[in-house]
Design a protein around this motif. Structure first.
Motif, PDB file in Angstrom:
ATOM      1  N   UNK A  17       0.823  -1.212   0.000  1.00 30.96           N
ATOM      2  CA  UNK A  17       0.000   0.000   0.000  1.00 30.96           C
ATOM      3  C   UNK A  17       0.858   1.264   0.000  1.00 30.96           C
ATOM      4  N   UNK A  18       1.936   1.261   0.773  1.00 32.80           N
ATOM      5  CA  UNK A  18       2.804   2.439   0.809  1.00 32.80           C
ATOM      6  C   UNK A  18       3.523   2.642  -0.515  1.00 32.80           C
ATOM      7  N   UNK A  19       3.956   1.575  -1.133  1.00 33.71           N
ATOM      8  CA  UNK A  19       4.597   1.690  -2.444  1.00 33.71           C
ATOM      9  C   UNK A  19       3.629   2.172  -3.507  1.00 33.71           C
ATOM     10  N   UNK A  20       2.405   1.640  -3.473  1.00 36.90           N
ATOM     11  CA  UNK A  20       1.392   2.062  -4.452  1.00 36.90           C
ATOM     12  C   UNK A  20       0.969   3.514  -4.231  1.00 36.90           C
ATOM     13  N   UNK A  21       0.956   3.953  -2.978  1.00 36.73           N
ATOM     14  CA  UNK A  21       0.643   5.357  -2.687  1.00 36.73           C
ATOM     15  C   UNK A  21       1.711   6.264  -3.290  1.00 36.73           C
ATOM     16  N   UNK A  22       2.966   5.874  -3.133  1.00 36.09           N
ATOM     17  CA  UNK A  22       4.052   6.665  -3.720  1.00 36.09           C
ATOM     18  C   UNK A  22       3.952   6.664  -5.256  1.00 36.09           C
ATOM     19  N   UNK A  27       7.115  13.033  -7.960  1.00 34.68           N
ATOM     20  CA  UNK A  27       6.853  13.705  -6.694  1.00 34.68           C
ATOM     21  C   UNK A  27       7.595  13.046  -5.541  1.00 34.68           C
ATOM     22  N   UNK A  28       7.632  11.710  -5.548  1.00 38.25           N
ATOM     23  CA  UNK A  28       8.370  10.978  -4.521  1.00 38.25           C
ATOM     24  C   UNK A  28       9.857  11.278  -4.628  1.00 38.25           C
ATOM     25  N   UNK A  29      10.372  11.290  -5.860  1.00 40.20           N
ATOM     26  CA  UNK A  29      11.792  11.606  -6.068  1.00 40.20           C
ATOM     27  C   UNK A  29      12.109  13.021  -5.593  1.00 40.20           C
ATOM     28  N   UNK A  30      11.217  13.955  -5.859  1.00 37.51           N
ATOM     29  CA  UNK A  30      11.430  15.336  -5.413  1.00 37.51           C
ATOM     30  C   UNK A  30      11.431  15.415  -3.888  1.00 37.51           C
ATOM     31  N   UNK A  31      10.548  14.662  -3.234  1.00 41.77           N
ATOM     32  CA  UNK A  31      10.518  14.659  -1.768  1.00 41.77           C
ATOM     33  C   UNK A  31      11.834  14.104  -1.212  1.00 41.77           C
ATOM     34  N   UNK A  32      12.316  13.026  -1.806  1.00 40.48           N
ATOM     35  CA  UNK A  32      13.588  12.449  -1.357  1.00 40.48           C
ATOM     36  C   UNK A  32      14.722  13.452  -1.537  1.00 40.48           C
ATOM     37  N   UNK A  33      14.703  14.172  -2.642  1.00 43.92           N
ATOM     38  CA  UNK A  33      15.712  15.201  -2.886  1.00 43.92           C
ATOM     39  C   UNK A  33      15.629  16.292  -1.818  1.00 43.92           C
ATOM     40  N   UNK A  83      14.895  15.957   1.157  1.00 41.75           N
ATOM     41  CA  UNK A  83      15.455  15.421   2.398  1.00 41.75           C
ATOM     42  C   UNK A  83      16.972  15.245   2.318  1.00 41.75           C
ATOM     43  N   UNK A  84      17.533  15.512   1.129  1.00 41.56           N
ATOM     44  CA  UNK A  84      18.975  15.390   0.961  1.00 41.56           C
ATOM     45  C   UNK A  84      19.417  14.065   0.361  1.00 41.56           C
ATOM     46  N   UNK A  85      18.454  13.244  -0.062  1.00 43.08           N
ATOM     47  CA  UNK A  85      18.773  11.966  -0.703  1.00 43.08           C
ATOM     48  C   UNK A  85      18.761  12.149  -2.213  1.00 43.08           C
ATOM     49  N   UNK A  86      19.455  11.274  -2.948  1.00 41.88           N
ATOM     50  CA  UNK A  86      19.370  11.353  -4.412  1.00 41.88           C
ATOM     51  C   UNK A  86      17.965  10.981  -4.899  1.00 41.88           C
ATOM     52  N   UNK A  87      17.525  11.623  -5.956  1.00 42.49           N
ATOM     53  CA  UNK A  87      16.194  11.365  -6.515  1.00 42.49           C
ATOM     54  C   UNK A  87      16.012   9.884  -6.850  1.00 42.49           C
ATOM     55  N   UNK A  88      17.068   9.254  -7.328  1.00 41.64           N
ATOM     56  CA  UNK A  88      17.010   7.839  -7.696  1.00 41.64           C
ATOM     57  C   UNK A  88      16.514   6.972  -6.534  1.00 41.64           C
ATOM     58  N   UNK A  89      16.866   7.347  -5.317  1.00 42.38           N
ATOM     59  CA  UNK A  89      16.440   6.567  -4.153  1.00 42.38           C
ATOM     60  C   UNK A  89      14.924   6.536  -4.029  1.00 42.38           C
ATOM     61  N   UNK A  90      14.266   7.612  -4.399  1.00 41.09           N
ATOM     62  CA  UNK A  90      12.800   7.631  -4.367  1.00 41.09           C
ATOM     63  C   UNK A  90      12.208   6.570  -5.278  1.00 41.09           C
ATOM     64  N   UNK A  91      12.754   6.454  -6.464  1.00 34.35           N
ATOM     65  CA  UNK A  91      12.284   5.437  -7.411  1.00 34.35           C
ATOM     66  C   UNK A  91      12.581   4.026  -6.894  1.00 34.35           C
ATOM     67  N   UNK A  92      13.769   3.857  -6.312  1.00 36.90           N
ATOM     68  CA  UNK A  92      14.139   2.546  -5.776  1.00 36.90           C
ATOM     69  C   UNK A  92      13.235   2.140  -4.605  1.00 36.90           C
ATOM     70  N   UNK A  93      12.865   3.101  -3.773  1.00 35.86           N
ATOM     71  CA  UNK A  93      11.982   2.805  -2.639  1.00 35.86           C
ATOM     72  C   UNK A  93      10.599   2.384  -3.136  1.00 35.86           C
ATOM     73  N   UNK A  94      10.093   3.052  -4.156  1.00 37.05           N
ATOM     74  CA  UNK A  94       8.805   2.657  -4.739  1.00 37.05           C
ATOM     75  C   UNK A  94       8.881   1.204  -5.208  1.00 37.05           C
ATOM     76  N   UNK A  95       9.915   0.886  -5.966  1.00 34.40           N
ATOM     77  CA  UNK A  95      10.074  -0.484  -6.486  1.00 34.40           C
ATOM     78  C   UNK A  95      10.233  -1.488  -5.351  1.00 34.40           C
ATOM     79  N   UNK A  96      11.014  -1.124  -4.330  1.00 34.21           N
ATOM     80  CA  UNK A  96      11.232  -2.032  -3.201  1.00 34.21           C
ATOM     81  C   UNK A  96       9.941  -2.275  -2.426  1.00 34.21           C
TER      82      UNK A  96
END
Length: 139
Positions: A24-29, A37-43, A45-58
């Motif tokens: 549910x959390x991944x689908x919400x993202x 939008x998730x990538x921008x939020x991660x950015x 917070x100081x994380x690379x945008x790519x991490x946002x995409x990886x978290x969605x997939x994970x």
């Protein structure tokens, strides 16, 4: 009910509940916040945008794998790391997750559930038992 049957049933319930929440959390993202939008939020917070995409997939992939009972210990270990990190990020907002910006209570709870699953593994009630597949969970 035998003790082993009770443990297997409890493990199944925890694994399904955690898998559904993770999915549910991944689908919400993916569907509500959108990947960009998730990538921008991660950015922010100081994380690379790519991490946002990886978290969605994970979270989506990990949720599905947990529901099926595949690689539960590995998914749970990675989830513990993710949830502890999220708890630290939200710690500045206070305890309750209903606080503005979300507190650290919910991700801390999820970290403990993931930790329990890491020790429990998949249990005997899982899809890969139907296919006589044996992953590294050894149960």
């Amino acid at each position: 009910m035998k003790k082993n049957s009770s443990v297997d049933l409890a493990t199944l319930i925890i694994r399904i509940a955690f898998g559904v929440m993770y999915l549910a959390h991944g689908l919400t993202k993916l569907l509500v916040f959108t990947p960009s939008g998730t990538a921008a939020y991660f950015t922010s917070l100081g994380f690379p945008a790519l991490l946002g995409y990886l978290v969605i997939a994970f979270e989506i992939g990990g949720g599905i794998l947990l529901l099926a009972g595949f690689f539960t210990r590995l998914i749970a270990l990675l989830a513990v790391i993710e949830m502890i990190t999220i708890s630290q990020i939200h710690s500045v907002n206070g305890w309750t997750f209903s606080n503005p910006g979300g507190g650290w209570e919910y991700p801390a709870f999820m970290a403990f559930i993931a930790l329990a699953l890491m020790f429990l593994g998949s249990g005997k009630l899982k899809l890969n038992r139907l296919f006589h597949h044996n992953d590294f969970n050894n149960n």
